[in-house]
Design a protein around this motif. Structure first.
Motif, PDB file in Angstrom:
ATOM      1  N   THR A  76       0.860  -1.172   0.000  1.00 29.10           N
ATOM      2  CA  THR A  76       0.000   0.000   0.000  1.00 29.10           C
ATOM      3  C   THR A  76       0.898   1.225   0.000  1.00 29.10           C
ATOM      4  O   THR A  76       1.776   1.353   0.853  1.00 29.10           O
ATOM      5  CB  THR A  76      -0.921   0.032   1.244  1.00 29.10           C
ATOM      6  OG1 THR A  76      -1.603  -1.213   1.341  1.00 29.10           O
ATOM      7  CG2 THR A  76      -1.932   1.150   1.128  1.00 29.10           C
ATOM      8  N   ASN A  77       0.705   2.115  -0.958  1.00 32.95           N
ATOM      9  CA  ASN A  77       1.520   3.314  -1.075  1.00 32.95           C
ATOM     10  C   ASN A  77       0.660   4.551  -0.879  1.00 32.95           C
ATOM     11  O   ASN A  77      -0.466   4.623  -1.383  1.00 32.95           O
ATOM     12  CB  ASN A  77       2.210   3.360  -2.442  1.00 32.95           C
ATOM     13  CG  ASN A  77       3.168   2.203  -2.611  1.00 32.95           C
ATOM     14  OD1 ASN A  77       3.915   1.869  -1.701  1.00 32.95           O
ATOM     15  ND2 ASN A  77       3.143   1.582  -3.777  1.00 32.95           N
ATOM     16  N   PHE A  78       1.225   5.521  -0.164  1.00 32.92           N
ATOM     17  CA  PHE A  78       0.544   6.781   0.121  1.00 32.92           C
ATOM     18  C   PHE A  78       1.461   7.920  -0.313  1.00 32.92           C
ATOM     19  O   PHE A  78       2.598   8.009   0.158  1.00 32.92           O
ATOM     20  CB  PHE A  78       0.246   6.903   1.622  1.00 32.92           C
ATOM     21  CG  PHE A  78      -0.629   5.797   2.141  1.00 32.92           C
ATOM     22  CD1 PHE A  78      -2.012   5.941   2.147  1.00 32.92           C
ATOM     23  CD2 PHE A  78      -0.080   4.621   2.614  1.00 32.92           C
ATOM     24  CE1 PHE A  78      -2.828   4.915   2.617  1.00 32.92           C
ATOM     25  CE2 PHE A  78      -0.885   3.595   3.087  1.00 32.92           C
ATOM     26  CZ  PHE A  78      -2.259   3.746   3.089  1.00 32.92           C
ATOM     27  N   VAL A  79       0.991   8.735  -1.231  1.00 25.10           N
ATOM     28  CA  VAL A  79       1.786   9.850  -1.746  1.00 25.10           C
ATOM     29  C   VAL A  79       0.968  11.132  -1.611  1.00 25.10           C
ATOM     30  O   VAL A  79      -0.179  11.193  -2.050  1.00 25.10           O
ATOM     31  CB  VAL A  79       2.170   9.616  -3.231  1.00 25.10           C
ATOM     32  CG1 VAL A  79       2.965  10.794  -3.774  1.00 25.10           C
ATOM     33  CG2 VAL A  79       2.932   8.310  -3.386  1.00 25.10           C
ATOM     34  N   PHE A 130       5.933  -3.539   3.838  1.00 29.43           N
ATOM     35  CA  PHE A 130       6.390  -3.018   2.548  1.00 29.43           C
ATOM     36  C   PHE A 130       5.549  -1.852   2.029  1.00 29.43           C
ATOM     37  O   PHE A 130       5.382  -1.695   0.826  1.00 29.43           O
ATOM     38  CB  PHE A 130       6.441  -4.135   1.494  1.00 29.43           C
ATOM     39  CG  PHE A 130       7.279  -5.296   1.912  1.00 29.43           C
ATOM     40  CD1 PHE A 130       8.659  -5.190   1.943  1.00 29.43           C
ATOM     41  CD2 PHE A 130       6.696  -6.496   2.287  1.00 29.43           C
ATOM     42  CE1 PHE A 130       9.437  -6.257   2.342  1.00 29.43           C
ATOM     43  CE2 PHE A 130       7.467  -7.574   2.687  1.00 29.43           C
ATOM     44  CZ  PHE A 130       8.845  -7.455   2.708  1.00 29.43           C
ATOM     45  N   SER A 131       5.016  -1.034   2.906  1.00 27.36           N
ATOM     46  CA  SER A 131       4.272   0.148   2.462  1.00 27.36           C
ATOM     47  C   SER A 131       5.224   1.314   2.255  1.00 27.36           C
ATOM     48  O   SER A 131       6.333   1.337   2.792  1.00 27.36           O
ATOM     49  CB  SER A 131       3.213   0.530   3.498  1.00 27.36           C
ATOM     50  OG  SER A 131       2.244  -0.485   3.584  1.00 27.36           O
ATOM     51  N   PHE A 139       9.461  -3.020   7.232  1.00 31.32           N
ATOM     52  CA  PHE A 139      10.066  -2.880   5.908  1.00 31.32           C
ATOM     53  C   PHE A 139       9.425  -1.762   5.087  1.00 31.32           C
ATOM     54  O   PHE A 139       9.409  -1.820   3.861  1.00 31.32           O
ATOM     55  CB  PHE A 139      10.004  -4.213   5.142  1.00 31.32           C
ATOM     56  CG  PHE A 139      10.545  -5.359   5.940  1.00 31.32           C
ATOM     57  CD1 PHE A 139      11.913  -5.521   6.077  1.00 31.32           C
ATOM     58  CD2 PHE A 139       9.690  -6.251   6.569  1.00 31.32           C
ATOM     59  CE1 PHE A 139      12.412  -6.560   6.841  1.00 31.32           C
ATOM     60  CE2 PHE A 139      10.190  -7.294   7.324  1.00 31.32           C
ATOM     61  CZ  PHE A 139      11.556  -7.456   7.465  1.00 31.32           C
ATOM     62  N   ALA A 140       8.888  -0.766   5.768  1.00 26.03           N
ATOM     63  CA  ALA A 140       8.263   0.370   5.077  1.00 26.03           C
ATOM     64  C   ALA A 140       9.324   1.392   4.688  1.00 26.03           C
ATOM     65  O   ALA A 140      10.458   1.356   5.171  1.00 26.03           O
ATOM     66  CB  ALA A 140       7.211   1.008   5.976  1.00 26.03           C
ATOM     67  N   ARG A 141       8.927   2.307   3.839  1.00 31.01           N
ATOM     68  CA  ARG A 141       9.776   3.437   3.448  1.00 31.01           C
ATOM     69  C   ARG A 141       8.986   4.705   3.718  1.00 31.01           C
ATOM     70  O   ARG A 141       7.867   4.872   3.204  1.00 31.01           O
ATOM     71  CB  ARG A 141      10.151   3.357   1.961  1.00 31.01           C
ATOM     72  CG  ARG A 141      10.938   2.126   1.600  1.00 31.01           C
ATOM     73  CD  ARG A 141      12.306   2.119   2.292  1.00 31.01           C
ATOM     74  NE  ARG A 141      13.006   0.859   2.156  1.00 31.01           N
ATOM     75  CZ  ARG A 141      13.144  -0.041   3.121  1.00 31.01           C
ATOM     76  NH1 ARG A 141      12.595   0.161   4.290  1.00 31.01           N
ATOM     77  NH2 ARG A 141      13.808  -1.144   2.941  1.00 31.01           N
ATOM     78  N   ASN A 157       9.928  -3.194  12.510  1.00 37.53           N
ATOM     79  CA  ASN A 157      11.275  -3.525  12.082  1.00 37.53           C
ATOM     80  C   ASN A 157      11.666  -3.105  10.674  1.00 37.53           C
ATOM     81  O   ASN A 157      10.889  -3.159   9.746  1.00 37.53           O
ATOM     82  CB  ASN A 157      11.543  -5.024  12.252  1.00 37.53           C
ATOM     83  CG  ASN A 157      10.394  -5.886  11.818  1.00 37.53           C
ATOM     84  OD1 ASN A 157       9.255  -5.591  12.112  1.00 37.53           O
ATOM     85  ND2 ASN A 157      10.685  -6.955  11.122  1.00 37.53           N
ATOM     86  N   SER A 158      12.922  -2.711  10.593  1.00 31.27           N
ATOM     87  CA  SER A 158      13.609  -2.451   9.326  1.00 31.27           C
ATOM     88  C   SER A 158      12.910  -1.439   8.429  1.00 31.27           C
ATOM     89  O   SER A 158      12.898  -1.574   7.215  1.00 31.27           O
ATOM     90  CB  SER A 158      13.854  -3.762   8.571  1.00 31.27           C
ATOM     91  OG  SER A 158      14.622  -4.628   9.371  1.00 31.27           O
ATOM     92  N   THR A 159      12.352  -0.412   9.013  1.00 36.03           N
ATOM     93  CA  THR A 159      11.742   0.667   8.250  1.00 36.03           C
ATOM     94  C   THR A 159      12.768   1.781   8.060  1.00 36.03           C
ATOM     95  O   THR A 159      13.448   2.165   8.998  1.00 36.03           O
ATOM     96  CB  THR A 159      10.490   1.202   8.977  1.00 36.03           C
ATOM     97  OG1 THR A 159       9.500   0.181   8.953  1.00 36.03           O
ATOM     98  CG2 THR A 159       9.945   2.451   8.320  1.00 36.03           C
ATOM     99  N   ALA A 160      12.878   2.288   6.844  1.00 38.35           N
ATOM    100  CA  ALA A 160      13.792   3.390   6.547  1.00 38.35           C
ATOM    101  C   ALA A 160      13.018   4.704   6.585  1.00 38.35           C
ATOM    102  O   ALA A 160      11.950   4.817   5.984  1.00 38.35           O
ATOM    103  CB  ALA A 160      14.416   3.196   5.171  1.00 38.35           C
TER     104      ALA A 160
END
Length: 185
Positions: free
Chosen positions: A56-59, A78-79, A99-101, A119-122
């Motif tokens: 799911t992407n939010f822009v 992975f969002s 694992f989100a960005r 975890n592991s979100t940048a």
């Protein structure tokens, strides 16, 4: 459905965002995008992804004035969040899965933490300011870089790392956080 995109939609009040998406998709979409959308005045979370599989992407989205969190996406991985505003929500600004960005986002004036991430979100070029609780809370294990972020004027710590979390900070600024700049426990 493999991909669904919402553009320039305002989800205002009640449980509108969740209801609309659930009715359209039945939670069977693999990839979703919300572009220039607003999630506001919901009784609870502005948007709650539950255990929705896929990405799911939010822009350019705004999550504000919701009765719960701006978004609760803690169980989805992975969002991506780019240039989003999480402002004035009753509890947390955002609860974000692993694992989100997160890039160029603002988490401000929320009733609890600005963001709780797994975890592991940048996180890059983002601001955590004026939240009642911690600016950002990192849960679970893993590594996540924080690059060029600002943590300021939060009621708790600027950043809290739970046990087992390794976060690397590059060019981040901390100031005027009530409990201190950061803590790890």
């Amino acid at each position: 459905i493999d991909y669904l995109q919402f553009t320039n939609v305002k989800f205002d009040g009640g449980g509108t965002a969740q209801y609309c998406v659930d009715q359209i998709l039945g939670r069977n979409t693999h990839n979703m995008a919300f572009i220039n959308c607003r999630f506001t005045n919901a009784f609870s979370d502005g948007y709650n992804t539950g255990n929705t599989p896929g990405y799911t992407n939010f822009v350019h989205c705004r999550f504000d004035n919701n009765g719960g969190a701006g978004i609760s996406n803690a169980h989805s991985n992975f969002s991506m969040y780019h240039k989003c505003l999480f402002d004035n929500n009753t509890t947390d600004g955002a609860r974000i899965g692993g694992f989100a960005r997160i890039s160029n986002c603002v988490f401000a004036h929320n009733g609890a933490a600005g963001a709780i991430i797994n975890n592991s979100t940048a996180v890059t070029d983002s601001v955590f300011d004026g939240n009642t609780g911690n600016g950002c809370q990192v849960r679970a294990t893993g590594q996540g870089p924080f690059i060029n972020c600002i943590y300021s004027n939060n009621g708790g710590y600027g950043l809290t790392l739970e046990s087992g979390v390794e976060a690397r900070h590059y060019m981040c600024n901390f100031w005027n956080n009530s409990s201190g700049n950061w803590t790890s426990h």
